[in-house]
Design a protein around this motif. Structure first.
Motif, short mmCIF file in Angstrom:
data_model
loop_
_atom_site.label_atom_id
_atom_site.label_comp_id
_atom_site.label_asym_id
_atom_site.label_seq_id
_atom_site.Cartn_x
_atom_site.Cartn_y
_atom_site.Cartn_z
N PHE A 140 6.07 -4.35 -3.16
CA PHE A 140 6.07 -3.00 -3.75
C PHE A 140 5.07 -2.11 -3.03
N VAL A 141 3.90 -2.64 -2.75
CA VAL A 141 2.87 -1.85 -2.06
C VAL A 141 3.35 -1.45 -0.67
N ARG A 142 4.01 -2.36 0.02
CA ARG A 142 4.55 -2.00 1.34
C ARG A 142 5.57 -0.87 1.20
N GLY A 143 6.44 -0.97 0.22
CA GLY A 143 7.39 0.11 -0.02
C GLY A 143 6.70 1.42 -0.38
N LEU A 144 5.64 1.31 -1.16
CA LEU A 144 4.88 2.50 -1.54
C LEU A 144 4.26 3.16 -0.32
N LEU A 145 3.66 2.36 0.55
CA LEU A 145 3.03 2.90 1.76
C LEU A 145 4.06 3.58 2.67
N CYS A 146 5.30 3.12 2.60
CA CYS A 146 6.35 3.69 3.44
C CYS A 146 7.08 4.84 2.77
N SER A 147 6.68 5.19 1.56
CA SER A 147 7.33 6.25 0.81
C SER A 147 6.58 7.56 0.95
N GLU A 148 7.08 8.59 0.27
CA GLU A 148 6.42 9.89 0.25
C GLU A 148 5.54 10.06 -0.98
N SER A 149 5.37 9.01 -1.76
CA SER A 149 4.58 9.12 -2.99
C SER A 149 3.11 9.36 -2.68
N THR A 150 2.49 10.26 -3.41
CA THR A 150 1.04 10.48 -3.25
C THR A 150 0.23 9.32 -3.80
N LEU A 151 0.87 8.41 -4.54
CA LEU A 151 0.15 7.22 -5.01
C LEU A 151 -0.36 6.39 -3.84
N LYS A 152 0.30 6.50 -2.68
CA LYS A 152 -0.14 5.70 -1.53
C LYS A 152 -1.54 6.11 -1.07
N ASN A 153 -1.99 7.29 -1.48
CA ASN A 153 -3.35 7.70 -1.14
C ASN A 153 -4.40 6.89 -1.88
N PHE A 154 -3.96 6.12 -2.88
CA PHE A 154 -4.88 5.32 -3.67
C PHE A 154 -4.73 3.83 -3.39
N VAL A 155 -4.05 3.48 -2.31
CA VAL A 155 -3.96 2.09 -1.88
C VAL A 155 -5.25 1.71 -1.17
N ASN A 156 -5.84 0.59 -1.57
CA ASN A 156 -7.12 0.16 -0.98
C ASN A 156 -6.89 -0.65 0.30
N SER A 157 -7.97 -1.19 0.85
CA SER A 157 -7.86 -1.91 2.13
C SER A 157 -7.01 -3.16 2.00
N ALA A 158 -7.09 -3.84 0.85
CA ALA A 158 -6.24 -5.02 0.65
C ALA A 158 -4.77 -4.62 0.64
N GLY A 159 -4.48 -3.48 0.02
CA GLY A 159 -3.11 -2.99 0.00
C GLY A 159 -2.63 -2.57 1.38
N GLU A 160 -3.49 -1.95 2.15
CA GLU A 160 -3.13 -1.56 3.49
C GLU A 160 -2.79 -2.76 4.36
N ALA A 161 -3.30 -3.92 3.99
CA ALA A 161 -3.12 -5.12 4.80
C ALA A 161 -1.93 -5.98 4.38
N VAL A 162 -1.15 -5.55 3.37
CA VAL A 162 -0.02 -6.38 2.96
C VAL A 162 0.97 -6.52 4.11
N PRO A 163 1.70 -7.64 4.16
CA PRO A 163 2.55 -7.91 5.32
C PRO A 163 3.81 -7.07 5.37
N ASN A 164 4.47 -7.15 6.52
CA ASN A 164 5.77 -6.54 6.80
C ASN A 164 5.66 -5.05 7.06
N GLY A 165 6.81 -4.44 7.36
CA GLY A 165 6.79 -3.04 7.79
C GLY A 165 7.77 -2.19 7.00
N CYS A 166 7.90 -0.95 7.43
CA CYS A 166 8.78 -0.01 6.74
C CYS A 166 10.26 -0.30 7.05
N LEU A 167 11.09 -0.05 6.08
CA LEU A 167 12.52 -0.26 6.23
C LEU A 167 13.24 1.06 6.35
#
Length: 228
Positions: free
Chosen positions: A201-228
């Motif tokens: 979910f965090v990977r999907g969030l980081l690849c989305s346009e949601s402003t919630l991704k601005n609140f992803v921490n360093s552990a979240g930034e490091a989750v595996p895989n890439g954008c689809l």
């Protein structure tokens, strides 16, 4: 998504319990095991949620696993089949009475618009996969994945294809290991599996346009895989 997974005291847990470790915002998991978009509505759980949220809160809405047709006798969870907002169906209850029910899109649209009216920020997330494989890939998604995307698109809301992001993660890990994430059935994850689903979910969030991704921490930034 719910705490305790299947709610039966087994060694299962829901991914909503693991999301908070990847964000700098506090996470409150309001998921209830065994509910659908319809029963979450009829039980008053959406009403409670709407009453409790404050302007600026993010609300992740993810249903689908319990929304499918029940057969000749209603189970309290099934939605009317179809994606039209105004489509209804009449179902027979165990006592022989009947009830008019609505579509998945009806229930999810209503709560999303009510949340938006309060200043909250809904995120529509598709249901996650079951542990059912077709060769080296997971089986095709249910109709509720497409329905969730439609609700988001029709209402200009952020959509996260949680199904595809979990599928990406699982297919990278492989079926043999993923099987260990499901100690009871093909639906409810172990704590380890729930964390993988949260990472997806965090990977999907980081690849989305949601402003919630601005609140992803360093552990979240490091989750595996890439954008689809």
């Amino acid at each position: 998504m719910a705490e305790g997974g299947d709610g039966a005291g087994t060694n299962t847990d829901g991914w909503g319990q693991y999301l908070g470790q990847y964000l700098t915002l506090p996470v409150t998991n309001k998921a209830v095991a065994g509910t659908s978009a319809r029963s979450f509505t009829s039980l008053g759980l959406f009403t409670t949620l709407i009453d409790e949220v404050e302007s600026g809160d993010y609300v992740v809405i993810e249903f689908g696993h319990n929304d499918g047709s029940a057969g000749s006798v209603d189970n309290g969870d099934e939605d009317a089949v179809g994606d039209a907002y105004n489509l209804t169906a009449t179902v027979t209850e165990p006592d022989g009475s009947t009830e008019v029910i609505h579509t998945f899109n009806f229930y999810i649209t209503n709560v999303a618009l009510s949340l938006t009216a309060k200043g909250a920020i809904p995120i529509i997330s598709s249901q996650t996969p079951d542990n059912i494989w077709d060769g080296d890939v997971l089986a095709a998604p249910s109709r509720f994945v497409a329905y969730a995307q439609e609700v988001a698109g029709n209402n200009s809301l952020v959509y996260i294809d949680h199904y595809d992001y979990v599928a990406q993660a699982y297919e990278a890990i492989g079926e043999t290991t993923v099987d260990t994430f499901y100690p009871v059935d093909h639906l409810h994850t172990s704590p380890t599996g729930a964390n993988v689903v949260a990472e997806a979910f965090v990977r999907g969030l980081l690849c989305s346009e949601s402003t919630l991704k601005n609140f992803v921490n360093s552990a979240g930034e490091a989750v595996p895989n890439g954008c689809l």
